[in-house]
Design a protein around this motif. Structure first.
Motif, PDB file in Angstrom:
ATOM      1  N   CYS A   1       0.569  -1.123   0.307  1.00 10.19           N
ATOM      2  CA  CYS A   1      -0.272  -0.148   0.062  1.00 10.19           C
ATOM      3  C   CYS A   1       0.999   1.270  -0.358  1.00 10.19           C
ATOM      4  O   CYS A   1       0.574   2.435  -0.932  1.00 10.19           O
ATOM      5  CB  CYS A   1      -0.925  -0.366   1.397  1.00 10.19           C
ATOM      6  N   ALA A   2       2.230   1.257   0.448  1.00  7.61           N
ATOM      7  CA  ALA A   2       2.538   2.426   0.815  1.00  7.61           C
ATOM      8  C   ALA A   2       3.328   2.855  -0.772  1.00  7.61           C
ATOM      9  O   ALA A   2       3.426   3.545  -0.535  1.00  7.61           O
ATOM     10  CB  ALA A   2       3.348   2.041   1.832  1.00  7.61           C
ATOM     11  N   ASP A   3       3.927   1.773  -1.235  1.00  9.21           N
ATOM     12  CA  ASP A   3       4.718   1.797  -2.236  1.00  9.21           C
ATOM     13  C   ASP A   3       3.589   2.455  -3.497  1.00  9.21           C
ATOM     14  O   ASP A   3       4.546   2.933  -4.310  1.00  9.21           O
ATOM     15  CB  ASP A   3       5.270   0.859  -2.566  1.00  9.21           C
ATOM     16  N   VAL A   4       2.782   2.177  -4.002  1.00 12.34           N
ATOM     17  CA  VAL A   4       1.718   1.621  -4.714  1.00 12.34           C
ATOM     18  C   VAL A   4       0.727   3.142  -4.921  1.00 12.34           C
ATOM     19  O   VAL A   4       0.036   3.309  -5.234  1.00 12.34           O
ATOM     20  CB  VAL A   4       1.050   1.402  -5.508  1.00 12.34           C
ATOM     21  N   GLY A   5       0.612   3.496  -2.888  1.00 11.56           N
ATOM     22  CA  GLY A   5      -0.646   4.240  -3.119  1.00 11.56           C
ATOM     23  C   GLY A   5      -1.852   4.194  -3.046  1.00 11.56           C
ATOM     24  O   GLY A   5      -2.609   4.530  -3.101  1.00 11.56           O
ATOM     25  N   ALA A   6      -2.024   2.541  -2.336  1.00 10.53           N
ATOM     26  CA  ALA A   6      -3.018   2.084  -2.318  1.00 10.53           C
ATOM     27  C   ALA A   6      -4.170   2.842  -1.254  1.00 10.53           C
ATOM     28  O   ALA A   6      -3.422   2.904  -0.523  1.00 10.53           O
ATOM     29  CB  ALA A   6      -2.970   0.674  -2.420  1.00 10.53           C
ATOM     30  N   HIS A   7      -5.343   2.058  -1.367  1.00  7.31           N
ATOM     31  CA  HIS A   7      -6.150   1.891  -0.107  1.00  7.31           C
ATOM     32  C   HIS A   7      -6.165   0.552   0.760  1.00  7.31           C
ATOM     33  O   HIS A   7      -6.786  -0.241   0.238  1.00  7.31           O
ATOM     34  CB  HIS A   7      -7.849   2.760  -0.413  1.00  7.31           C
ATOM     35  N   PHE A   8      -6.709   0.802   2.124  1.00  7.41           N
ATOM     36  CA  PHE A   8      -5.853  -0.300   3.450  1.00  7.41           C
ATOM     37  C   PHE A   8      -6.854  -0.508   3.454  1.00  7.41           C
ATOM     38  O   PHE A   8      -7.737   0.279   4.130  1.00  7.41           O
ATOM     39  CB  PHE A   8      -5.253  -0.557   3.202  1.00  7.41           C
ATOM     40  N   LEU A   9      -7.790  -1.293   3.598  1.00  8.79           N
ATOM     41  CA  LEU A   9      -8.489  -1.864   3.523  1.00  8.79           C
ATOM     42  C   LEU A   9      -9.154  -2.896   4.952  1.00  8.79           C
ATOM     43  O   LEU A   9      -8.629  -4.268   4.809  1.00  8.79           O
ATOM     44  CB  LEU A   9     -10.116  -2.382   3.022  1.00  8.79           C
ATOM     45  N   SER A  10      -8.904  -2.535   6.489  1.00  9.05           N
ATOM     46  CA  SER A  10      -9.052  -2.956   7.799  1.00  9.05           C
ATOM     47  C   SER A  10     -10.262  -3.799   7.164  1.00  9.05           C
ATOM     48  O   SER A  10     -11.330  -3.430   7.908  1.00  9.05           O
ATOM     49  CB  SER A  10      -9.351  -2.161   8.745  1.00  9.05           C
TER      50      SER A  10
END
Length: 408
Positions: free
Chosen positions: A136-145
């Protein structure tokens, strides 16, 4: 807008994706507990659990073009996210442990189709989670907890919205399974103090109970992962903020073996297929039976993603808990007729389920692992009494978890 208004808005938006899950009165349980018992059947959602609700609510609020959604899960959350990725037509990357059963991997891919990529990494969930967050940090994705997210909590509250609409009022008590706390936090935030609550968690992962006692989330590792849908080592910060004031007496710890008795009964008697976490709230009824007489009670059956390859283990656990199956190590004399003497002690309702020579413990004796099934727990009192009278030496290992893991 209030939390209740937001939860209702999210619930209404969900109607474009899937209908409300049924709220069904259960006559068997109602008669048993002299109460009006209803089951909220989340096992009948499109992904056989409530997890798609939180995923939908969180994803619908992201308007960024080309957004990528990421989650780490080996079960229901992965399937819920995959289903919603396909619905919204967005790309999802789902990280799963290498040890994830193929059934769960295939269902996740089926729900997500071409919109979802499954990445298997790490032997343990913590490793999988770290990989997902790094990506997520590398590609700027949205993490869904799976639970520790305000939009996810709000989405899970749609279960409470539907219960109120379907029942026509707020129930006297609602019983919920607890893992990371998303469903419980959403439901309690929606109903507030207008109903009584019972929170049921597996005894091998008491994250809410320990957090309430400590006044903050605590890590209860190592945990028992048998009830995989509720086996969480540490309750979420956001979920606990909404659950911190619950009465410790309302948080129940229920053994994994005991949960199995409900799974078997509902399967055999009602034809309802529940996963261990889905059966938690129903099994908890026995603990509050004196508090619910004459009351209207809703149990949330949170999921039905049950792998039938687990059925023999579930049956085994249920029989051991119910007292109709026991294992013991018998010191059998090495002489003609000794085995016959033992067999003659068996009653008409006793069956040998396991018989295995382990070793000769001495020149004149051998150790035998024996499993006995019977029709009623009381039969074992007579059986062991006659063993003692005949002079047999034996050790009951039924409740010795260490030994059971190795030899059974």
């Amino acid at each position: 807008m209030s939390f209740q208004d937001d939860a209702r808005a999210g619930t209404q938006a969900m109607r474009d994706v899937f209908p409300p899950t049924p709220l069904m009165r259960n006559d068997l349980l109602s008669e048993r507990y002299d109460a009006d018992i209803w089951l909220k059947r989340e096992d009948l959602s499109p992904v056989r659990s409530y997890k798609l609700r939180g995923a939908f609510n969180a994803m619908r609020k992201v308007s960024e073009p080309g957004a990528i959604f990421v989650c780490a899960s080996a079960g229901n959350h992965a399937q819920g996210v995959a289903y919603m990725c396909r619905h919204f037509g967005v790309h999802g990357v789902i990280f799963m442990p290498v040890t994830t059963p193929q059934q769960k991997i295939m269902k996740t891919k089926m729900f997500g189709g071409a919109d979802v990529e499954v990445r298997l990494t790490g032997d343990y969930f913590d490793d999988t989670l770290a990989s997902a967050q790094s990506y997520c940090a590398d590609v700027g994705a949205h993490f869904l907890s799976p639970f520790d997210d305000e939009d996810v909590i709000e989405g899970q509250a749609s279960v409470a919205v539907e219960i109120e609409d379907q029942l026509g009022r707020i129930p006297d008590r609602i019983i919920l399974p607890v893992g990371g706390g998303g469903l419980s936090a959403g439901t309690r935030s929606y109903f507030g103090d207008k109903t009584a609550y019972t929170f049921a968690e597996p005894s091998g992962a008491t994250s809410l109970g320990e957090a309430v006692r400590a006044g903050k989330p605590v890590d209860v590792s190592p945990i028992n992962t048998f009830v995989d849908g509720a086996a969480v080592a540490k309750i979420g910060q956001r979920t606990f903020a909404r659950l911190s004031t619950v009465d410790p007496a309302d948080v129940l710890s229920i053994s994994e073996d005991r949960i199995c008795t409900t799974i078997i009964e509902l399967l055999n008697v009602e034809g309802i297929v529940l996963e261990p976490a889905g059966a938690l709230s129903i099994e908890a009824l026995a603990d509050v039976k004196d508090q619910i007489k004459g009351k209207t009670v809703v149990c949330i059956a949170s999921g039905g993603n049950f792998d039938f390859e687990r059925l023999p283990e579930v049956k085994e656990r249920a029989q051991r808990y119910s007292g109709v199956k026991k294992y013991f190590i018998l010191r059998l004399p090495q002489r003609p007729g000794a085995l016959k003497d033992f067999l003659n002690i068996l009653g008409p309702d006793d069956d040998i389920a396991r018989f295995e020579y382990l070793k000769k413990s001495a020149r004149n004796f051998g150790s035998v692992l024996i499993g006995i099934e019977t029709t009623h727990p009381d039969n074992f009192a007579r059986f062991f009494s006659e063993l003692d009278a005949a002079g047999f030496t034996y050790t009951d290992i039924t409740d010795d978890e260490m030994l059971v893991q190795f030899v059974i």
